[in-house]
Design a protein around this motif. Structure first.
Motif, PDB file in Angstrom:
ATOM      1  N   TYR A   1       0.816  -1.214   0.000  1.00  0.00           N
ATOM      2  CA  TYR A   1       0.000   0.000   0.000  1.00  0.00           C
ATOM      3  C   TYR A   1       0.842   1.254   0.000  1.00  0.00           C
ATOM      4  CZ  TYR A   1      -4.064  -2.819   0.773  1.00  0.00           C
ATOM      5  OH  TYR A   1      -5.062  -3.732   0.619  1.00  0.00           O
ATOM      6  N   PHE A   2       0.232   2.305  -0.498  1.00  0.00           N
ATOM      7  CA  PHE A   2       0.794   3.646  -0.421  1.00  0.00           C
ATOM      8  C   PHE A   2       0.227   4.270   0.850  1.00  0.00           C
ATOM      9  CE2 PHE A   2       1.001   8.144  -0.997  1.00  0.00           C
ATOM     10  CZ  PHE A   2       2.035   8.404  -1.880  1.00  0.00           C
ATOM     11  N   SER A   3       1.095   4.713   1.742  1.00  0.00           N
ATOM     12  CA  SER A   3       0.628   5.313   2.984  1.00  0.00           C
ATOM     13  C   SER A   3       0.386   6.803   2.797  1.00  0.00           C
ATOM     14  CB  SER A   3       1.663   5.099   4.095  1.00  0.00           C
ATOM     15  OG  SER A   3       1.292   5.888   5.213  1.00  0.00           O
ATOM     16  N   VAL A   4      -0.877   7.149   2.779  1.00  0.00           N
ATOM     17  CA  VAL A   4      -1.242   8.535   2.524  1.00  0.00           C
ATOM     18  C   VAL A   4      -0.758   9.455   3.657  1.00  0.00           C
ATOM     19  CG1 VAL A   4      -3.272  10.035   2.437  1.00  0.00           C
ATOM     20  CG2 VAL A   4      -3.141   8.032   0.962  1.00  0.00           C
ATOM     21  N   SER A   5      -0.757   8.929   4.886  1.00  0.00           N
ATOM     22  CA  SER A   5      -0.366   9.805   6.003  1.00  0.00           C
ATOM     23  C   SER A   5       1.139  10.090   5.997  1.00  0.00           C
ATOM     24  CB  SER A   5      -0.790   9.193   7.332  1.00  0.00           C
ATOM     25  OG  SER A   5      -0.155   7.951   7.491  1.00  0.00           O
ATOM     26  N   LYS A   6       1.919   9.269   5.275  1.00  0.00           N
ATOM     27  CA  LYS A   6       3.361   9.513   5.222  1.00  0.00           C
ATOM     28  C   LYS A   6       3.739  10.428   4.069  1.00  0.00           C
ATOM     29  CE  LYS A   6       5.023   5.732   7.905  1.00  0.00           C
ATOM     30  NZ  LYS A   6       4.390   4.404   7.665  1.00  0.00           N
ATOM     31  N   TYR A   7       2.734  10.857   3.312  1.00  0.00           N
ATOM     32  CA  TYR A   7       3.031  11.709   2.164  1.00  0.00           C
ATOM     33  C   TYR A   7       2.280  13.021   2.318  1.00  0.00           C
ATOM     34  CZ  TYR A   7       3.249  13.482  -2.550  1.00  0.00           C
ATOM     35  OH  TYR A   7       3.430  14.304  -3.619  1.00  0.00           O
ATOM     36  N   GLU A   8       3.044  14.069   2.561  1.00  0.00           N
ATOM     37  CA  GLU A   8       2.473  15.361   2.953  1.00  0.00           C
ATOM     38  C   GLU A   8       1.514  15.980   1.935  1.00  0.00           C
ATOM     39  OE1 GLU A   8       1.911  17.361   5.475  1.00  0.00           O
ATOM     40  OE2 GLU A   8       2.603  15.511   6.431  1.00  0.00           O
ATOM     41  N   ASN A   9       1.817  15.789   0.652  1.00  0.00           N
ATOM     42  CA  ASN A   9       1.070  16.546  -0.356  1.00  0.00           C
ATOM     43  C   ASN A   9      -0.174  15.856  -0.882  1.00  0.00           C
ATOM     44  OD1 ASN A   9       2.692  18.815  -0.377  1.00  0.00           O
ATOM     45  ND2 ASN A   9       4.211  17.785  -1.667  1.00  0.00           N
ATOM     46  N   TYR A  10      -0.582  14.768  -0.229  1.00  0.00           N
ATOM     47  CA  TYR A  10      -1.738  14.053  -0.754  1.00  0.00           C
ATOM     48  C   TYR A  10      -2.979  14.941  -0.729  1.00  0.00           C
ATOM     49  CZ  TYR A  10      -4.785  10.280  -2.051  1.00  0.00           C
ATOM     50  OH  TYR A  10      -5.687   9.509  -2.732  1.00  0.00           O
ATOM     51  N   GLY A  11      -3.763  14.889  -1.816  1.00  0.00           N
ATOM     52  CA  GLY A  11      -5.045  15.607  -1.841  1.00  0.00           C
ATOM     53  C   GLY A  11      -5.032  16.900  -2.615  1.00  0.00           C
ATOM     54  N   LYS A  12      -3.922  17.204  -3.305  1.00  0.00           N
ATOM     55  CA  LYS A  12      -3.847  18.529  -3.927  1.00  0.00           C
ATOM     56  C   LYS A  12      -4.738  18.690  -5.144  1.00  0.00           C
ATOM     57  CE  LYS A  12       0.337  18.800  -6.565  1.00  0.00           C
ATOM     58  NZ  LYS A  12       1.783  19.042  -6.535  1.00  0.00           N
ATOM     59  N   LEU A  13      -4.998  17.615  -5.845  1.00  0.00           N
ATOM     60  CA  LEU A  13      -5.888  17.719  -7.010  1.00  0.00           C
ATOM     61  C   LEU A  13      -7.360  17.702  -6.567  1.00  0.00           C
ATOM     62  CD1 LEU A  13      -6.352  17.715 -10.116  1.00  0.00           C
ATOM     63  CD2 LEU A  13      -6.274  15.214 -10.018  1.00  0.00           C
ATOM     64  N   ALA A  14      -7.673  16.793  -5.671  1.00  0.00           N
ATOM     65  CA  ALA A  14      -9.075  16.671  -5.223  1.00  0.00           C
ATOM     66  C   ALA A  14      -9.398  17.664  -4.114  1.00  0.00           C
ATOM     67  CB  ALA A  14      -9.339  15.243  -4.760  1.00  0.00           C
ATOM     68  N   HIS A  15      -8.389  18.443  -3.674  1.00  0.00           N
ATOM     69  CA  HIS A  15      -8.571  19.431  -2.603  1.00  0.00           C
ATOM     70  C   HIS A  15      -9.178  18.757  -1.367  1.00  0.00           C
ATOM     71  CE1 HIS A  15      -7.775  22.933  -5.337  1.00  0.00           C
ATOM     72  NE2 HIS A  15      -8.019  21.971  -6.186  1.00  0.00           N
ATOM     73  N   ILE A  16      -8.511  17.709  -0.937  1.00  0.00           N
ATOM     74  CA  ILE A  16      -9.018  16.930   0.191  1.00  0.00           C
ATOM     75  C   ILE A  16      -8.551  17.525   1.512  1.00  0.00           C
ATOM     76  CG2 ILE A  16      -8.795  14.691   1.355  1.00  0.00           C
ATOM     77  CD1 ILE A  16      -8.513  13.471  -1.406  1.00  0.00           C
ATOM     78  N   ASP A  17      -9.429  17.510   2.448  1.00  0.00           N
ATOM     79  CA  ASP A  17      -9.099  17.921   3.803  1.00  0.00           C
ATOM     80  C   ASP A  17      -8.407  16.738   4.480  1.00  0.00           C
ATOM     81  OD1 ASP A  17      -9.107  18.352   6.506  1.00  0.00           O
ATOM     82  OD2 ASP A  17     -11.116  19.231   6.548  1.00  0.00           O
ATOM     83  N   ARG A  18      -7.103  16.857   4.675  1.00  0.00           N
ATOM     84  CA  ARG A  18      -6.331  15.721   5.205  1.00  0.00           C
ATOM     85  C   ARG A  18      -6.754  15.344   6.618  1.00  0.00           C
ATOM     86  NH1 ARG A  18      -1.748  14.010   3.062  1.00  0.00           N
ATOM     87  NH2 ARG A  18      -0.762  13.828   5.075  1.00  0.00           N
ATOM     88  N   GLU A  19      -7.150  16.325   7.393  1.00  0.00           N
ATOM     89  CA  GLU A  19      -7.566  16.010   8.758  1.00  0.00           C
ATOM     90  C   GLU A  19      -8.825  15.146   8.745  1.00  0.00           C
ATOM     91  OE1 GLU A  19      -5.966  16.113  11.522  1.00  0.00           O
ATOM     92  OE2 GLU A  19      -4.382  16.871  10.210  1.00  0.00           O
ATOM     93  N   ALA A  20      -9.765  15.533   7.878  1.00  0.00           N
ATOM     94  CA  ALA A  20     -11.015  14.765   7.772  1.00  0.00           C
ATOM     95  C   ALA A  20     -10.689  13.334   7.344  1.00  0.00           C
ATOM     96  CB  ALA A  20     -11.950  15.421   6.768  1.00  0.00           C
ATOM     97  N   MET A  21      -9.722  13.236   6.451  1.00  0.00           N
ATOM     98  CA  MET A  21      -9.366  11.913   5.947  1.00  0.00           C
ATOM     99  C   MET A  21      -8.760  11.065   7.060  1.00  0.00           C
ATOM    100  SD  MET A  21      -7.353  11.254   2.477  1.00  0.00           S
ATOM    101  CE  MET A  21      -5.750  11.413   3.164  1.00  0.00           C
ATOM    102  N   ARG A  22      -7.858  11.688   7.855  1.00  0.00           N
ATOM    103  CA  ARG A  22      -7.218  10.957   8.959  1.00  0.00           C
ATOM    104  C   ARG A  22      -8.245  10.519   9.991  1.00  0.00           C
ATOM    105  NH1 ARG A  22      -2.873  14.688   9.206  1.00  0.00           N
ATOM    106  NH2 ARG A  22      -1.114  13.909   8.008  1.00  0.00           N
ATOM    107  N   SER A  23      -9.283  11.353  10.166  1.00  0.00           N
ATOM    108  CA  SER A  23     -10.235  11.022  11.220  1.00  0.00           C
ATOM    109  C   SER A  23     -11.191   9.919  10.769  1.00  0.00           C
ATOM    110  CB  SER A  23     -10.989  12.275  11.665  1.00  0.00           C
ATOM    111  OG  SER A  23     -11.791  12.723  10.603  1.00  0.00           O
ATOM    112  N   GLY A  24     -10.959   9.353   9.612  1.00  0.00           N
ATOM    113  CA  GLY A  24     -11.618   8.092   9.307  1.00  0.00           C
ATOM    114  C   GLY A  24     -12.752   8.131   8.305  1.00  0.00           C
TER     115      GLY A  24
END
Ligand code: AMP
Ligand code: ZN
Length: 467
Positions: free
Chosen positions: A144-167
């Motif tokens: 797997y690709f660990s999204v939490s280990k990659y800082e820039n994830y979400g730049k195209l979809a403009h994802i809120d990383r905190e929301a993603m981490r919270s499950g």
């Protein structure tokens, strides 16, 4: 001609820039070859064809790469159900896809890389992601690709990383993962996959879908390139994941401009295989519609707006194309029979046409410019346009057709007229000039008996072989 396009990355219409002036590297997510593509898929491929032709119209050299997804759950299940090896199962669908592109007058890409031919490139990417500490192996042998280990994830979809981490579950997947957004780079071998398996240092299995596009785009276009396209459903997670895989490894910007087309719909719903509300190109051809008509319908809306598929739209396309044909036929006849050049030209619409394209591919306005030109050409023909004026009008339509691809495409070639038939037609013209209507009708019947239909118009007689 300054092109401006809506870039999904910045969510703005902006001037289109390339790494090297006049050169465009373009990657297009291609079909999964487990079945015939439906016309929703072809809306995406036609949008991309229109885009590419526009780039070329504006003077660019375009290198387009379109992948073929020939290994995934669907191709594997399909080949098993058919009792065939994977390659044997996908081959006829790949051939059908190319035939369909021809039917729709889509310009071929420079390369059509197949996923199964690029496993080494994908393994290299995964190794590099392990080296960076971003890839991890799970209990079932998947990577797997660990999204939490990659800082820039979400730049195209403009994802809120905190929301993603919270499950928030955003990427349904069947395997064990550390984080909900993590996605598979490699699927560990499962007996359901039978003999579809490759060896890798971390254990046998097969590549994830997202990985193939990162690996193959960079192989053919370089680590950074200009333009990446697909249907809007590709934006997330597919394209987001492509960016993450590529940029995590190279540390360079992957793609400058991202463009996505809206869906083709049927009764307000996305046309898709899973909903069962789809038509293949072949379905429509069996109903008597031509690739040319379907091309017209699928292009005749702004690419970022939903397009509802109807048979009325196909009928309207048929009528519009008939008007075009009448005009181009009359122009050709005038080139053959017209008077000497008096300098009169049909007022050009090329500037309006180019401006419409440059304005984020405003197809409807480009179509309007074309039909405004056709109306003006008809008026000029009535007013006695010269042979040279008619030729100039045909040349302008040919310029527009470099982008539209339906003006001269797919028209029955005019059959050469045999001398005997031409002689009868000439006799008939003389009879008509002498107002000898009985002789004119007799000659018309004689021509019909020999398989030729004669029609009278302002241009004089035209001859067409009877169907
Ligand atoms: P697929 O084979 O499902 O991966 O789709 C191939 C391409 O067609 C992708 O670029 C999709 O985004 C696009 N696509 C799928 N369905 C539609 C639709 N109904 N309208 C427009 N594009 C579509
Ligand atoms: Zn892709």
């Amino acid at each position: 001609m300054e092109l401006k396009f809506y870039n999904s990355m910045t969510r703005q219409i902006e001037p289109f820039k390339t790494l090297n002036p006049g050169e465009v590297g373009m990657y297009t997510c291609g079909p999964t070859v487990y079945n015939y593509a439906h016309i929703g898929n072809f809306r995406a491929y036609l949008f991309e064809d229109f885009l590419r032709r526009t780039l070329e119209f504006a003077g660019n050299n375009v290198k387009q790469v379109m992948n073929l997804t020939d290994v995934d759950d669907k191709t594997i299940r399909g080949s098993q159900a058919a009792g065939q090896a994977l390659k044997a199962y996908t081959k006829p669908y790949i051939e059908a896809f190319f035939a369909d592109l021809k039917t729709l007058n889509v310009e071929p890409a420079a390369v059509y890389p197949a996923a199964t031919d690029h496993i080494p490139e994908m393994l290299n990417l995964i190794s590099a992601l392990f080296d960076k500490g971003i890839a991890y192996k799970s209990d079932d042998g998947s990577v797997y690709f660990s999204v939490s280990k990659y800082e820039n994830y979400g730049k195209l979809a403009h994802i809120d990383r905190e929301a993603m981490r919270s499950g928030v579950r955003i990427n349904a997947d069947e395997y064990e993962k550390e984080g909900v957004g993590d996605f598979a780079l490699w699927k560990g071998w499962d007996e359901k996959d039978g003999d579809v398996v490759w060896d890798a240092p971390w254990g046998k299995g097969r590549p994830g879908w997202h990985l193939e596009c990162s690996a193959m785009s960079m192989k053919y276009l370089g680590e950074s390139f200009d333009l990446h396209t697909g249907g809007i459903d590709n934006l997330f997670p597919h394209h987001e994941n492509e960016i993450a895989q590529a940029e995590a490894v190279t540390g360079k910007p992957f793609v400058h401009t991202w463009m996505h087309c809206a869906h083709l719909r049927v009764n307000g719903q996305k046309m898709s295989k899973s909903l069962g509300n789809f038509f293949t190109l072949r379905d429509l051809q069996e109903k008597g519609y031509t690739g040319r008509e379907i091309r017209y319908v699928l292009l005749n809306a702004h690419y970022r707006q939903g397009l509802n598929f109807t048979f009325d739209a196909l009928s309207a396309a048929r009528a519009a194309l008939a008007r075009l044909d009448e005009c181009t036929d009359a122009l050709k006849a005038r080139v053959a029979t017209g008077t000497a050049d008096d300098g009169v030209r049909v007022p050009s619409q090329l500037e309006a046409f180019g401006n419409a394209l440059a304005d984020d591919l405003n197809a409807s306005e480009a179509f309007s410019a074309c039909f405004a030109f056709v109306r003006a050409a008809n008026a000029a023909l009535t007013a006695g346009l010269s042979a040279a004026g008619a030729q100039a009008a045909l040349d302008e339509l040919a310029q527009m057709d470099r982008v539209l691809g339906f003006i001269f495409f797919g028209r029955a070639e005019t059959t050469a007229i045999p001398a005997e038939i031409q002689a009868l037609a000439d006799e008939r013209a003389a009879a008509r000039a002498a107002k000898n209507w009985a002789e004119s009708d007799r000659l018309r019947d004689e021509l019909a008996a020999k398989g030729w239909q004669v029609r009278d118009s302002k241009e004089g007689q035209t001859l067409k072989p009877l169907a």
